[in-house]
Enzyme design. Sequence first.
Site, PDB file in Angstrom:
ATOM      1  N   LYS A   1      21.962  33.981  66.041  1.00 51.59           N
ATOM      2  CA  LYS A   1      22.268  32.555  66.178  1.00 51.59           C
ATOM      3  C   LYS A   1      22.807  32.184  67.556  1.00 51.59           C
ATOM      4  O   LYS A   1      22.894  31.000  67.877  1.00 51.59           O
ATOM      5  CB  LYS A   1      23.269  32.138  65.106  1.00 51.59           C
ATOM      6  CG  LYS A   1      22.664  32.124  63.726  1.00 51.59           C
ATOM      7  CD  LYS A   1      21.628  31.040  63.614  1.00 51.59           C
ATOM      8  CE  LYS A   1      20.988  31.041  62.246  1.00 51.59           C
ATOM      9  NZ  LYS A   1      20.201  29.843  62.015  1.00 51.59           N
TER      10      LYS A   1
ATOM     11  N   SER B   1      21.540  40.976  55.391  1.00 51.70           N
ATOM     12  CA  SER B   1      20.303  40.181  55.492  1.00 51.70           C
ATOM     13  C   SER B   1      19.222  40.953  56.251  1.00 51.70           C
ATOM     14  O   SER B   1      18.027  40.713  56.054  1.00 51.70           O
ATOM     15  CB  SER B   1      20.554  38.815  56.135  1.00 51.70           C
ATOM     16  OG  SER B   1      20.753  38.918  57.518  1.00 51.70           O
TER      17      SER B   1
HETATM   18  C1  LIG Z   1      23.001  36.877  58.949  1.00 55.07           C
HETATM   19  C2  LIG Z   1      21.823  35.964  58.991  1.00 55.07           C
HETATM   20  N1  LIG Z   1      20.643  36.383  58.541  1.00 55.07           N
HETATM   21  C3  LIG Z   1      19.554  35.590  58.556  1.00 55.07           C
HETATM   22  C4  LIG Z   1      19.597  34.311  59.006  1.00 55.07           C
HETATM   23  C5  LIG Z   1      18.341  33.448  58.946  1.00 55.07           C
HETATM   24  O1  LIG Z   1      17.880  32.955  60.162  1.00 55.07           O
HETATM   25  P1  LIG Z   1      17.252  31.493  60.246  1.00 55.07           P
HETATM   26  O2  LIG Z   1      18.359  30.515  60.063  1.00 55.07           O
HETATM   27  O3  LIG Z   1      16.663  31.413  61.611  1.00 55.07           O
HETATM   28  O4  LIG Z   1      16.208  31.359  59.170  1.00 55.07           O
HETATM   29  C6  LIG Z   1      20.804  33.842  59.439  1.00 55.07           C
HETATM   30  C7  LIG Z   1      20.942  32.462  59.833  1.00 55.07           C
HETATM   31  O5  LIG Z   1      21.960  31.850  59.684  1.00 55.07           O
HETATM   32  C8  LIG Z   1      21.941  34.675  59.440  1.00 55.07           C
HETATM   33  O6  LIG Z   1      23.148  34.244  59.855  1.00 55.07           O
END
Ligand SMILES: Cc1ncc(COP(=O)(O)O)c(C=O)c1O
Length: 445
Positions: free
Chosen positions: A53, A272
């Site tokens: 981010k 994630s």
């Molecule tokens: C830890 C984590 N994984 C995955 C994502 C997903 O990314 P995106 O918001 O670009 O779909 C985010 C986004 O906030 C995140 O903070």
Amino acid sequence: MNNHSLRVYDSILGLLCSIDNPTPLVRLNRVTPFQHTQLYAKLEWYNPFGAIKDRVAANMIADAQERGVTEEEQKLVEPTSGNTGLGLAMIANANRYSLTTPLSNQIPQEKRTLLRFFGTEVLELEDTLCPAPGAPEGAIAKAHEIAERADVMMLNQYANEANPSAHYKTTGPEVWSQTEGRVTHFVAGLGTCGTITGVGRYLKEKNTDIQVLGVHPNEGHDIPGVRSVRQLQQTRFFHPEEYDGLVEIGNQEAFDLCLRLNREESLTAGPSSAMALMGAFQLIPDEPDCLGVVIFPDSTFKYASSVVTHIAGLGSPQTGAKSSRELLLDEMIEHARFNSDLTTDIMEAHNLWENADPVVIDVRTIDEYQESHVPGAVNTPLLEMSKHLSNFPEDRDTPILTMCQRGNLSLSGVLFLNSIGYRKAKSVTGGLDAWREKGYATDPS
Ligand SMILES: Cc1ncc(COP(=O)(O)O)c(C=O)c1O
């Protein structure tokens, strides 16, 4: 002057990633089930403030500055599940802006503490883990309310084109150049969908055959940063028609693979990342010319309090003598077991459930609860009871049954409820095991 080969920089902002300074792409060797397909993880915790981010935060601020809308001492507000806030906080500090982040009180404690440590004003609200745009009392509504003030600006990662364009300008070109155009599959977990949209569009422009694959968690998950299909309806960038595949991954599967990534690949990946990788295992075929790149959004360091609830054996072992306070608490729980004002046997509990409309509070983990529970029971894990007082009825004379697997944890639950004034709370002796033994209804049955 910033010099990437010497890694010497004028300021920390020079470390923001781009094709000249990409985050690493690391081959996965042990956890992959593939014989032929090569899988690479893109390690986004190498961004200067620890997550993918940072790219979005930097691009949203740069975009606002280009449009001339930010001034010195600009006040920013952003509803965030954490990582956008952390990146924004640091870039705001570098620009002498201030930041307020309304967020869900279910976000891991580590992120909330870090945001405050970075100087952000954190407003904790009752909301889902990923802020829900529709929730009137939630983080997004609060941010909109604050942003109505003339001196405050909301960047709004859920609708700001500078979110996907950050990935179109940086992450996408990095993937293409680091794989020397050999990438065949690109995989990302879905949160705001900025990553998949920006990278996916860039790669498709380079080669329409590249498969763009999205991964999301199940409803009721607790993987920070990503959204279930229902939650995804709320971001402007969810365009499943642009993806070549979409798959749902279960909570526990993701946490189990997260452990393996750390132990077997020595990658400090967060939950994630593991969810996205599990999706890659399911969506990418095992063929000689396949080269998959999976986004690993951040590291596990912010998630100690989250993994400890999913992986057995991570809590501190009970060593040495217990303190006198702990002994007293143990004694209170033991007394409660035999106190008929605080417990009820299984038949009496069933009778009450059928006839007196009690509130049933299941104090087990969300995974246990989802597997099977008493119909109508509300899940409030024991250690989170004090954080979710709104799950309990207003009237302190409402009959309440606390429930767990065998009737042990529910004793602590009943003591907690007693301590905040509930006079008719009872722990169900024998718990769900006894309930099922009697053949009483469960959900799912
Ligand atoms: C830890 C984590 N994984 C995955 C994502 C997903 O990314 P995106 O918001 O670009 O779909 C985010 C986004 O906030 C995140 O903070």
